[in-house]
Design a protein around this motif. Structure first.
Motif, PDB file in Angstrom:
ATOM      1  N   TYR A  34      74.517  93.054  45.511  1.00  0.00           N
ATOM      2  CA  TYR A  34      74.792  92.825  44.089  1.00  0.00           C
ATOM      3  C   TYR A  34      74.685  91.337  43.800  1.00  0.00           C
ATOM      4  CZ  TYR A  34      76.146  97.630  43.319  1.00  0.00           C
ATOM      5  OH  TYR A  34      76.124  98.991  43.186  1.00  0.00           O
ATOM      6  N   LEU A  35      73.932  91.019  42.772  1.00  0.00           N
ATOM      7  CA  LEU A  35      73.697  89.633  42.397  1.00  0.00           C
ATOM      8  C   LEU A  35      74.104  89.411  40.950  1.00  0.00           C
ATOM      9  CD1 LEU A  35      70.735  90.861  43.752  1.00  0.00           C
ATOM     10  CD2 LEU A  35      70.627  88.443  44.275  1.00  0.00           C
ATOM     11  N   CYS A  36      74.610  88.215  40.669  1.00  0.00           N
ATOM     12  CA  CYS A  36      74.828  87.847  39.282  1.00  0.00           C
ATOM     13  C   CYS A  36      73.802  86.788  38.897  1.00  0.00           C
ATOM     14  CB  CYS A  36      76.246  87.353  39.043  1.00  0.00           C
ATOM     15  SG  CYS A  36      76.731  85.846  39.909  1.00  0.00           S
ATOM     16  N   ALA A  37      73.506  86.736  37.614  1.00  0.00           N
ATOM     17  CA  ALA A  37      72.514  85.817  37.096  1.00  0.00           C
ATOM     18  C   ALA A  37      72.973  85.305  35.737  1.00  0.00           C
ATOM     19  CB  ALA A  37      71.154  86.510  36.976  1.00  0.00           C
ATOM     20  N   ALA A  38      72.588  84.081  35.405  1.00  0.00           N
ATOM     21  CA  ALA A  38      73.043  83.436  34.177  1.00  0.00           C
ATOM     22  C   ALA A  38      71.873  83.074  33.277  1.00  0.00           C
ATOM     23  CB  ALA A  38      73.853  82.187  34.509  1.00  0.00           C
ATOM     24  N   ALA A  39      72.080  83.266  31.987  1.00  0.00           N
ATOM     25  CA  ALA A  39      71.071  82.919  30.993  1.00  0.00           C
ATOM     26  C   ALA A  39      71.738  82.170  29.839  1.00  0.00           C
ATOM     27  CB  ALA A  39      70.399  84.173  30.464  1.00  0.00           C
ATOM     28  N   ARG A  40      71.149  81.064  29.400  1.00  0.00           N
ATOM     29  CA  ARG A  40      71.690  80.334  28.261  1.00  0.00           C
ATOM     30  C   ARG A  40      71.772  81.265  27.064  1.00  0.00           C
ATOM     31  NH1 ARG A  40      70.938  74.681  27.021  1.00  0.00           N
ATOM     32  NH2 ARG A  40      70.793  75.460  24.881  1.00  0.00           N
ATOM     33  N   TRP A  41      72.883  81.208  26.343  1.00  0.00           N
ATOM     34  CA  TRP A  41      73.122  82.165  25.259  1.00  0.00           C
ATOM     35  C   TRP A  41      72.029  82.122  24.199  1.00  0.00           C
ATOM     36  CZ3 TRP A  41      73.563  80.796  20.138  1.00  0.00           C
ATOM     37  CH2 TRP A  41      73.707  79.425  19.877  1.00  0.00           C
ATOM     38  N   ASP A  42      71.468  80.946  23.951  1.00  0.00           N
ATOM     39  CA  ASP A  42      70.475  80.829  22.884  1.00  0.00           C
ATOM     40  C   ASP A  42      69.074  81.192  23.342  1.00  0.00           C
ATOM     41  OD1 ASP A  42      70.347  77.156  22.906  1.00  0.00           O
ATOM     42  OD2 ASP A  42      70.673  78.620  24.502  1.00  0.00           O
ATOM     43  N   TYR A  43      68.919  81.456  24.649  1.00  0.00           N
ATOM     44  CA  TYR A  43      67.619  81.890  25.147  1.00  0.00           C
ATOM     45  C   TYR A  43      67.644  83.352  25.588  1.00  0.00           C
ATOM     46  CZ  TYR A  43      66.494  76.890  25.445  1.00  0.00           C
ATOM     47  OH  TYR A  43      66.277  75.576  25.161  1.00  0.00           O
ATOM     48  N   TRP A  44      68.794  83.978  25.483  1.00  0.00           N
ATOM     49  CA  TRP A  44      68.973  85.318  26.022  1.00  0.00           C
ATOM     50  C   TRP A  44      68.830  86.351  24.926  1.00  0.00           C
ATOM     51  CZ3 TRP A  44      73.528  88.725  25.885  1.00  0.00           C
ATOM     52  CH2 TRP A  44      73.483  89.740  26.850  1.00  0.00           C
TER      53      TRP A  44
ATOM     54  N   TYR B 171      69.469  81.318  36.395  1.00  0.00           N
ATOM     55  CA  TYR B 171      70.156  81.017  37.652  1.00  0.00           C
ATOM     56  C   TYR B 171      70.616  82.307  38.315  1.00  0.00           C
ATOM     57  CZ  TYR B 171      70.358  76.531  35.287  1.00  0.00           C
ATOM     58  OH  TYR B 171      70.028  75.387  34.616  1.00  0.00           O
ATOM     59  N   TRP B 172      70.508  82.309  39.625  1.00  0.00           N
ATOM     60  CA  TRP B 172      70.842  83.497  40.400  1.00  0.00           C
ATOM     61  C   TRP B 172      71.727  83.120  41.582  1.00  0.00           C
ATOM     62  CZ3 TRP B 172      69.057  88.528  39.478  1.00  0.00           C
ATOM     63  CH2 TRP B 172      68.148  88.647  38.429  1.00  0.00           C
ATOM     64  N   GLY B 173      72.640  84.036  41.906  1.00  0.00           N
ATOM     65  CA  GLY B 173      73.404  83.881  43.123  1.00  0.00           C
ATOM     66  C   GLY B 173      72.662  84.505  44.295  1.00  0.00           C
ATOM     67  N   GLN B 174      73.265  84.401  45.466  1.00  0.00           N
ATOM     68  CA  GLN B 174      72.655  84.923  46.688  1.00  0.00           C
ATOM     69  C   GLN B 174      72.980  86.391  46.917  1.00  0.00           C
ATOM     70  OE1 GLN B 174      70.482  83.209  48.832  1.00  0.00           O
ATOM     71  NE2 GLN B 174      70.500  81.880  47.029  1.00  0.00           N
ATOM     72  N   GLY B 175      74.027  86.860  46.283  1.00  0.00           N
ATOM     73  CA  GLY B 175      74.361  88.268  46.387  1.00  0.00           C
ATOM     74  C   GLY B 175      75.518  88.559  47.330  1.00  0.00           C
TER      75      GLY B 175
END
Length: 128
Positions: free
Chosen positions: A94-104, A117-121
């Motif tokens: 399971y991985l989490c990923a982040a996206a800027r609110w204004d680009y998502w 951005y992504w984590g390693q899981g």
């Protein structure tokens, strides 16, 4: 350096629960939507759930709806994925990923390309 780190994975039996955490370092999650994904051996990466930067919008895959809940605590710079009624088919990294609110675009939340951005899981294994 901007990093995401997942934690909370482990080995559980079918029907049990787990709570995963996604922590950010080097930046604040306040302005980021977070997606949770999973990758099982031999399968394509799958979007599991997402939450917008304010926590007011959440989406779930059909396979996790009703069993998984995503939440966030911006004061602690953490996002959670609470998983209940786990099944063997939930076994994956399971991985989490982040996206800027204004680009998502939340209509495309399940697309990995929406996230910067992504984590390693963290490994989740559901087995009796």
């Amino acid at each position: 350096q901007l990093q995401l780190v997942e934690s909370g994975g482990g080995l559980v039996q079918p029907g049990e629960s787990l709570r995963l955490s996604c922590a950010a370092s080097g930046f604040t999650l306040d302005f980021y939507a977070i997606g949770w994904f999973r990758q099982a051996p031999g399968k394509e990466r799958e979007g599991v759930a997402c939450i917008d930067s304010s926590g007011s919008v959440t989406n779930y895959a059909d396979s996790t709806k009703g069993r998984f809940t995503v939440s966030r605590d911006n004061a602690k710079n953490l996002v959670y994925l609470h998983m209940s009624s786990l099944e063997p088919d939930d076994t994956a990294v399971y991985l989490c990923a982040a996206a800027r609110w204004d680009y998502w675009d939340d209509s495309n939340w399940w697309r990995g390309g929406e996230y910067e951005y992504w984590g390693q899981g963290t490994q989740v294994t559901v087995s009796s």
